[in-house]
Every structure is written in structure tokens, then in C-alpha cells.
Design an enzyme around this catalytic site. Structure first.
Site, PDB file in Angstrom:
ATOM      1  N   GLU A  86      34.973  51.821  69.363  1.00  0.00           N
ATOM      2  CA  GLU A  86      35.209  52.504  70.456  1.00  0.00           C
ATOM      3  C   GLU A  86      33.925  53.230  70.641  1.00  0.00           C
ATOM      4  OE1 GLU A  86      38.577  54.889  69.691  1.00  0.00           O
ATOM      5  OE2 GLU A  86      39.808  53.070  69.096  1.00  0.00           O
ATOM      6  N   GLU A 135      43.579  47.111  68.581  1.00  0.00           N
ATOM      7  CA  GLU A 135      44.493  48.293  68.372  1.00  0.00           C
ATOM      8  C   GLU A 135      45.369  48.565  69.702  1.00  0.00           C
ATOM      9  OE1 GLU A 135      42.853  52.272  67.308  1.00  0.00           O
ATOM     10  OE2 GLU A 135      41.223  51.045  66.020  1.00  0.00           O
TER      11      GLU A 135
END
Length: 449
Positions: A271, A378
Site C-alpha cells: 500500500e 487483501e
């Protein structure tokens, strides 16, 4: 064969230079998606372990099947937040502390089948200074384990090994010296039961407390010192020394798994494409060239300095929806440092997919250009639901991993069952538990190499 590796590596370098300059072109995605990818991880690491080679070959084969339009499969995965299960009574689907491995076991409680992929998290720690003080860890005399709230790291390593090697009805009980608790990990059939991964929510280098709040950029020196991150990736600085201390903690635990030839899909520094420092981890929202240096420093330390060849490296940005993340292309470390590409998708839901397109397809399509296996790293949601029964037709990810307690918070039991019983899904455990893949054959193929 060696010349072929060199040519592929040079291609990867060129690709790594060009990709930051161009965004995804949907008109070219069909041709890109049809290209077959290399199936031998030794292209990146000529010394890759036999088990890492076996797992990567399997994942690359699934990716190539999808690209060629052949029937393919997706390994269903589950993240397990062992630190929350052990120490956070408010975590999960009922009040009170959970046994370690609770969310690894939970899909089997619902469906009778285990996930085929399990990701554990070695970081971020649990609000203790440094990496703990006390008696030596089982895995390294250099790192102690008896400080309160640190026993979960032993659970994480044991559980990762138990997925690859298999555990019987349960692991042998042990006393955790950090709190005196008796720890028993869930059994998964007694034989090889799947593949394992590890994330590392690393607190910022030099942080006084190892905990989640210190992983956030807004709580790190990067929030007020624009030159701090550059010092982290500069050899010889105090900041890089602190970084290497953190990476040595990670490497010590990975070394234990390497000694047992347990392959690990390692997913660090994820991320990274947050809009700015306020929106993510301390490594997010930084200058892309400095982020790439951070990844390369990590890689050189783990593979070069520590000699870890059981690793499959996963690079996973946030979705580039303008809210959760910006275009990630400039952050790509390069093909010579990455094996699998993925996305952490919290931008949309099965009921409301991004821009009304088939759910997750835009992220799947965008990652095609890297010529790597593609992974949903995820998600709160299982891929197949009443709202989206055909997700994997439009986006046949090689792995789909559900985040921790999201399994029960965001999915109905019927949707979990729909996913785990789908013909396109590869579950874990042994065949006696309804597993739909012979993980023992994968394990054996690694031993035969």
C-alpha cells in the site's frame, strides 16, 4: 539457460524504467494478458530453494492458464492476525481472547475446508519497546521472547511451518513464557495443507515502541522531516542502521523457516501508493525512486546478506481509485526484485464494484503488464457471493486472500461456503477434510528437485 535468465532480467530492468512513465492502456491489455510468463523463479534468484521453485511454478502455471483462456483455479487464502487473537479481547466475532490460529481454522468450522493459503503477520509488535527483552526465542538466541505480548511471533512462525508441513489434530501444547499461557495451534489434517505467506507491518525505523500506531506515516519522522525517508535508504546513516535492525528481526524468523525449506510469500512495504503521508504507512506516499531503494535495500539484505532463498516476493499497492491510492506504476521495484503482483482492495464491495465494472477486474487488468502471477492480497470479502457469483471468471486471480476477521464480519456463512465449494477454488487441508488439491504432491515435487 543462464543466458535466458540474463535476457529476461535485462527485459525486467527496461520494463521497470518504462512503466513509471506510462499508465495502463486498456487497448493493450488483451495482448498483454495473453503473454505467457516465465515459470521458474530462478530467473530472479538462481539459488531459489526447491520449495520456492515448486510453489512459484504452480502459481505461474495458474496465471498462464488464465492468460491462455484455459480453465484455471484460484487458491483461497486467509490472513491471520495472531497478535489480535492472542491479546485483543475486542477482536473477532465474539468477546474475549481467541486461540492462536482462530481465523485460520474458521473457514474449516464453516465449510469443513481450510484455506489453501495462509498469511501471518510478524509485525507490528504489540506496544512494547524495542523488540522485547527476556529469555531467548526458540528461533534465534539473538532475539528474546518473554516480554509481555510478544509470544505471538512464535505462533506465527509455527503456524506458517504447520501449513506447509502439516499438523495433526492440533500442535503439541507449549507454555508461552511471555504470559504463562498454554498455546495449541489448530490441526489441519496431519499432512501438507497449503502454502504460507508473511506480511511485515514494520514500525518506522528507530521507533521507541513496536506497535501499529508507529507504523503510520503521520506518527513517524516523515510527517515533519521531509529528508528523513531519504536517510532511511542511504547507506551509513543512523536511520538505515535502524532499518537493518528491524529487517534482522524479520530475517531471523524467516531463517528458521528457510532451514526447514518452508517457502514463504513475503509481502513487505504494501500500500505504498497512498496520496500523502497522512494516508498510510511510513513508507507510503514517498518519492517513488526512494521507495524503490527501500525495497531494493530490503531485498539485498534478506537475499544477499542473510542468504534467504525460500522467499517469493509479493508487491501489492492499494487500488488506484484516487481515494485509497494513486497510480502505483512508478513504485514498482522492478522484475528482478518481484515475483508476484497484487492489490489490497478496500475500495469497493461486491454490491458496489468500482465504476460498475466486473468486481476487481480493473485492478486485475491493470496488473497484467508486469507479467507476473496476480494476487488479491487483501480483501474483506470472499470472491464468490450471491452478489458476485462470477468474480473469478472476469478476474481469475491466482490467490485470493481474505483479511483476518473480515471473514466473519463481511461475509455470510453461505457466501463462504459458496466460495470454498466452488470448482474454481483450491482449498487447503488434506483430502480427508475435503481439500481439493493434493498439497502433498506439491511438497513432494519440491523434495524431488
Amino acid at each position: 539457460m543462464r543466458k535466458g535468465w540474463i535476457r529476461y532480467a535485462l527485459f525486467g530492468v527496461v520494463l521497470g524504467v518504462l512503466l513509471p512513465l506510462i499508465g495502463p492502456d486498456s487497448a493493450q491489455m488483451g495482448a498483454v494478458a495473453a503473454r505467457q510468463i516465465v515459470t521458474d523463479v530462478r530467473v530472479r534468484d538462481p539459488q531459489a530453494s526447491s520449495s520456492a521453485r515448486a510453489v512459484y511454478t504452480m502459481l505461474a502455471g495458474l496465471e498462464n492458464d488464465a492468460r491462455a483462456g484455459r480453465p484455471t483455479h484460484t487458491v483461497i487464502g486467509q490472513h491471520d492476525e495472531l497478535q489480535n487473537e492472542r491479546y485483543n479481547a475486542t477482536y473477532g466475532d465474539y468477546p474475549g481472547r481467541k486461540p492462536p490460529g482462530y481465523y485460520y481454522r474458521k473457514p474449516a468450522d464453516i465449510t469443513g475446508r481450510f484455506p489453501g493459503f495462509l498469511e501471518v503477520d510478524l509485525g507490528p509488535g504489540y506496544q512494547q519497546s524495542s523488540w522485547g527483552v527476556g529469555e531467548p526465542r526458540p528461533y534465534s538466541a539473538a532475539w528474546p521472547s518473554c516480554r509481555p505480548y510478544w509470544g505471538y511471533t512464535n505462533d506465527a512462525v509455527d503456524l506458517a511451518a504447520g501449513v506447509w508441513e502439516g499438523m495433526g489434530s492440533a500442535s503439541a501444547p507449549r507454555r508461552d513464557c511471555s504470559d504463562g499461557a498454554t498455546v495449541t495451534l489448530p490441526g489441519n489434517g496431519g499432512g501438507p495443507a497449503g502454502i504460507a505467506g508473511m506480511s511485515f507491518h514494520e514500525p518506522y525505523p528507530g521507533s521507541p515502541v513496536k506497535g501499529f500506531t508507529h507504523t503510520l506515516c503521520r506518527n513517524s519522522p516523515a510527517a515533519h522531516d521531509p529528508k528523513w525517508f531519504a536517510r532511511v535508504v542511504t547507506p551509513g546513516t543512523a536511520e538505515q542502521h535502524d532499518l537493518l535492525v528491524d529487517l534482522s528481526f524479520l530475517a531471523d524468523h524467516l531463517s528458521y523457516l528457510a532451514a526447514r525449506d518452508v517457502p514463504v510469500l513475503l509481502r513487505p512495504y504494501h500500500e505504498m501508493n497512498a496520496r500523502d503521508c497522512a494516508g498510510g504507512f511510513w513508507w507510503a506516499g514517498q518519492r517513488p525512486e526512494l521507495y524503490r531503494k527501500l525495497w531494493q535495500t530490503m531485498y539485498d539484505y534478506l537475499v544477499g546478506t542473510r542468504g534467504l532463498h525460500n522467499l517469493i516476493f509479493v508487491w501489492a499497492p492499494s487500488p488506484w481509485d484516487g481515494k485509497h491510492g494513486t497510480d502505483p506504476w512508478a513504485y514498482y521495484p522492478g522484475s528482478e526484485y518481484v515475483d508476484v503482483v497484487g492489490v489490497d482492495d478496500y475500495s469497493d464491495t461486491p454490491e458496489r464494484p468500482f465504476r460498475g465494472e466486473p468486481w476487481t477486474q480493473i485492478w486485475y487488468r491493470g496488473l497484467a503488464r508486469y507479467d507476473k502471477p496476480r494476487m488479491m492480497a487483501e480483501s474483506f470479502h470472499v470472491p464468490l457471493s450471491a452478489a458476485q457469483p462470477a468474480t473469478l471468471t472476469a478476474a481469475p486471480w491466482v490467490i485470493w486472500s481474505v483479511w483476518g476477521s473480515g471473514l466473519t464480519k463481511h461475509n455470510s456463512p453461505s457466501d463462504v461456503q459458496r466460495t470454498y465449494y466452488a470448482s474454481a477454488i483450491l482449498t487447503g487441508g488434506t483430502s480427508a477434510q475435503g481439500g481439493r488439491f493434493d498439497w502433498g504432491s506439491l511438497h513432494k515435487s519440491s523434495l524431488d528437485r
